[in-house]
Motif scaffolding. Structure first.
Motif, mmCIF file in Angstrom:
data_model
loop_
_atom_site.group_PDB
_atom_site.id
_atom_site.type_symbol
_atom_site.label_atom_id
_atom_site.label_comp_id
_atom_site.label_asym_id
_atom_site.label_seq_id
_atom_site.Cartn_x
_atom_site.Cartn_y
_atom_site.Cartn_z
ATOM 1 N N ALA A 1 43.686 14.881 3.659
ATOM 2 C CA ALA A 1 42.845 16.034 4.011
ATOM 3 C C ALA A 1 43.098 17.192 3.050
ATOM 4 C CB ALA A 1 43.109 16.462 5.454
ATOM 5 N N GLN A 2 44.376 17.414 2.716
ATOM 6 C CA GLN A 2 44.696 18.486 1.776
ATOM 7 C C GLN A 2 44.146 18.160 0.388
ATOM 8 O OE1 GLN A 2 48.874 19.486 1.424
ATOM 9 N NE2 GLN A 2 48.403 21.481 0.550
ATOM 10 N N SER A 3 44.223 16.900 0.005
ATOM 11 C CA SER A 3 43.667 16.467 -1.277
ATOM 12 C C SER A 3 42.152 16.698 -1.312
ATOM 13 C CB SER A 3 43.988 14.985 -1.497
ATOM 14 O OG SER A 3 43.355 14.495 -2.631
ATOM 15 N N ASP A 4 41.477 16.432 -0.189
ATOM 16 C CA ASP A 4 40.033 16.688 -0.099
ATOM 17 C C ASP A 4 39.738 18.179 -0.263
ATOM 18 O OD1 ASP A 4 39.464 14.000 0.303
ATOM 19 O OD2 ASP A 4 39.382 14.181 2.490
ATOM 20 N N LEU A 5 40.568 19.030 0.334
ATOM 21 C CA LEU A 5 40.380 20.480 0.201
ATOM 22 C C LEU A 5 40.564 20.935 -1.240
ATOM 23 C CD1 LEU A 5 41.972 22.332 3.261
ATOM 24 C CD2 LEU A 5 39.625 22.476 2.432
ATOM 25 N N VAL A 6 41.568 20.388 -1.916
ATOM 26 C CA VAL A 6 41.803 20.733 -3.324
ATOM 27 C C VAL A 6 40.596 20.308 -4.160
ATOM 28 C CG1 VAL A 6 43.228 20.216 -5.353
ATOM 29 C CG2 VAL A 6 44.320 20.720 -3.161
ATOM 30 N N LEU A 7 40.056 19.127 -3.867
ATOM 31 C CA LEU A 7 38.861 18.651 -4.568
ATOM 32 C C LEU A 7 37.667 19.573 -4.294
ATOM 33 C CD1 LEU A 7 37.426 16.527 -6.311
ATOM 34 C CD2 LEU A 7 37.041 15.200 -4.217
ATOM 35 N N ILE A 8 37.519 20.012 -3.049
ATOM 36 C CA ILE A 8 36.431 20.936 -2.683
ATOM 37 C C ILE A 8 36.560 22.233 -3.478
ATOM 38 C CG2 ILE A 8 35.554 22.406 -0.808
ATOM 39 C CD1 ILE A 8 36.244 19.979 1.085
ATOM 40 N N MET A 9 37.782 22.758 -3.580
ATOM 41 C CA MET A 9 37.992 23.989 -4.352
ATOM 42 C C MET A 9 37.636 23.779 -5.822
ATOM 43 S SD MET A 9 41.418 25.783 -2.799
ATOM 44 C CE MET A 9 42.365 24.342 -2.356
ATOM 45 N N ASP A 10 38.064 22.649 -6.385
ATOM 46 C CA ASP A 10 37.797 22.350 -7.792
ATOM 47 C C ASP A 10 36.292 22.192 -8.043
ATOM 48 O OD1 ASP A 10 38.515 21.619 -10.517
ATOM 49 O OD2 ASP A 10 37.978 19.564 -9.948
ATOM 50 N N LEU A 11 35.623 21.413 -7.195
ATOM 51 C CA LEU A 11 34.188 21.184 -7.371
ATOM 52 C C LEU A 11 33.371 22.457 -7.178
ATOM 53 C CD1 LEU A 11 33.813 17.732 -5.560
ATOM 54 C CD2 LEU A 11 33.562 18.161 -8.015
ATOM 55 N N SER A 12 33.759 23.271 -6.195
ATOM 56 C CA SER A 12 33.008 24.511 -5.964
ATOM 57 C C SER A 12 33.198 25.479 -7.134
ATOM 58 C CB SER A 12 33.376 25.155 -4.628
ATOM 59 O OG SER A 12 34.754 25.409 -4.537
ATOM 60 N N ASP A 13 34.391 25.473 -7.727
ATOM 61 C CA ASP A 13 34.636 26.299 -8.903
ATOM 62 C C ASP A 13 33.767 25.831 -10.077
ATOM 63 O OD1 ASP A 13 36.076 28.419 -10.239
ATOM 64 O OD2 ASP A 13 37.205 26.873 -11.302
ATOM 65 N N GLN A 14 33.729 24.522 -10.317
ATOM 66 C CA GLN A 14 32.890 23.961 -11.382
ATOM 67 C C GLN A 14 31.412 24.263 -11.126
ATOM 68 O OE1 GLN A 14 33.572 19.820 -12.617
ATOM 69 N NE2 GLN A 14 35.512 19.904 -11.516
ATOM 70 N N LEU A 15 30.990 24.131 -9.861
ATOM 71 C CA LEU A 15 29.597 24.385 -9.505
ATOM 72 C C LEU A 15 29.221 25.844 -9.755
ATOM 73 C CD1 LEU A 15 26.895 23.487 -8.322
ATOM 74 C CD2 LEU A 15 27.850 23.885 -6.037
ATOM 75 N N SER A 16 30.121 26.743 -9.402
ATOM 76 C CA SER A 16 29.869 28.169 -9.624
ATOM 77 C C SER A 16 29.670 28.448 -11.115
ATOM 78 C CB SER A 16 31.043 28.983 -9.079
ATOM 79 O OG SER A 16 30.893 30.337 -9.389
ATOM 80 N N LYS A 17 30.513 27.867 -11.953
ATOM 81 C CA LYS A 17 30.418 28.075 -13.404
ATOM 82 C C LYS A 17 29.144 27.477 -13.974
ATOM 83 C CE LYS A 17 35.405 28.322 -14.070
ATOM 84 N NZ LYS A 17 36.616 27.588 -14.420
ATOM 85 N N GLU A 18 28.788 26.261 -13.544
ATOM 86 C CA GLU A 18 27.588 25.613 -14.048
ATOM 87 C C GLU A 18 26.325 26.351 -13.596
ATOM 88 O OE1 GLU A 18 27.104 23.055 -16.302
ATOM 89 O OE2 GLU A 18 29.234 23.463 -16.583
ATOM 90 N N ALA A 19 26.314 26.818 -12.351
ATOM 91 C CA ALA A 19 25.153 27.563 -11.845
ATOM 92 C C ALA A 19 25.005 28.874 -12.605
ATOM 93 C CB ALA A 19 25.295 27.813 -10.340
ATOM 94 N N ASP A 20 26.135 29.505 -12.945
ATOM 95 C CA ASP A 20 26.099 30.757 -13.710
ATOM 96 C C ASP A 20 25.460 30.523 -15.083
ATOM 97 O OD1 ASP A 20 26.697 33.501 -14.272
ATOM 98 O OD2 ASP A 20 28.383 32.835 -15.491
ATOM 99 N N LYS A 21 25.765 29.374 -15.707
ATOM 100 C CA LYS A 21 25.178 29.053 -17.010
ATOM 101 C C LYS A 21 23.666 28.851 -16.910
ATOM 102 C CE LYS A 21 29.185 26.447 -18.682
ATOM 103 N NZ LYS A 21 29.648 25.073 -18.994
#
Length: 199
Positions: A177-197
């Motif tokens: 579950a913690q690993s899933d949360l870390v993945l969620i944080m990583d993916l949401s960070d990547q998504l934020s950067k890509e959407a900004d571009k």
């Protein structure tokens, strides 16, 4: 006379057929209601489990007074992550073109909720390998692919068996579950950067 009877029958058949068509739900019309119901059901189940754990054993190791005090935040973030992800999907799929500004802001909000959930649910932060992070940075993914991966990661997290019995948590389940949360944080960070571009 035959024409009159035939006309009445045709009108009657058309009236019945149009009534049946009017009752059908257009494709996708009820999807948001289903998603809202799923969020509500999971949230209610989480609340019921917390109450049951609190009633049956006041000295339960996980449901101690510290976790009990954090529970409103945990519940808010648990629900909020799912609602925010639904907003991201809506911003991407509705309209003539995706609303990248909303996607970026929602992805940042999602990361903040996941981060606070991790600190409230787990006593220590999960270590991440810097090399893996560097490799992930090199492989840029499309906004669409990131949204799909993020949706899958959130689905795995909220359906974790960890939330079925808060009194007895299997360490392996908690780690996943913690690993899933870390993945969620990583993916949401990547998504934020890509959407900004893409703005």
């Amino acid at each position: 006379m035959k024409k009159l009877i035939l006309s009445v029958l045709v009108l009657f058949a058309l009236a019945i057929f149009s009534n049946i068509n009017a009752q059908e739900t257009p494709p996708g019309a009820g999807d948001s209601d289903l998603r809202d119901n799923d969020i509500r059901l999971r949230s209610n189940e989480l609340e019921r489990i917390r109450r049951d754990a609190h009633k049956s054993d006041n000295s339960a190791s996980l449901m101690n007074s510290e976790i009990d005090a954090k529970y409103p935040q945990i519940k808010e973030d648990f629900e909020g992550m799912q609602i925010t992800q639904a907003a991201i999907i809506k911003a991407y799929t509705t309209g003539e073109k995706p609303d990248y500004k909303t996607i970026e802001a929602s992805a940042q909000e999602l990361k903040a909720k996941a981060k606070r959930l991790e600190s409230n649910l787990f006593s220590s932060k999960m270590e991440t390998d810097d090399k893996d992070s560097a490799d992930k940075e090199k492989k840029t993914k499309s906004v669409r692919n990131l949204i799909v991966e993020l949706d899958n990661a959130i689905g795995q997290f909220v359906s974790s068996t960890m939330f079925q019995n808060l009194r007895v948590v299997d360490p392996e389940v908690a780690k996943k579950a913690q690993s899933d949360l870390v993945l969620i944080m990583d993916l949401s960070d990547q998504l934020s950067k890509e959407a900004d571009k893409m703005k």
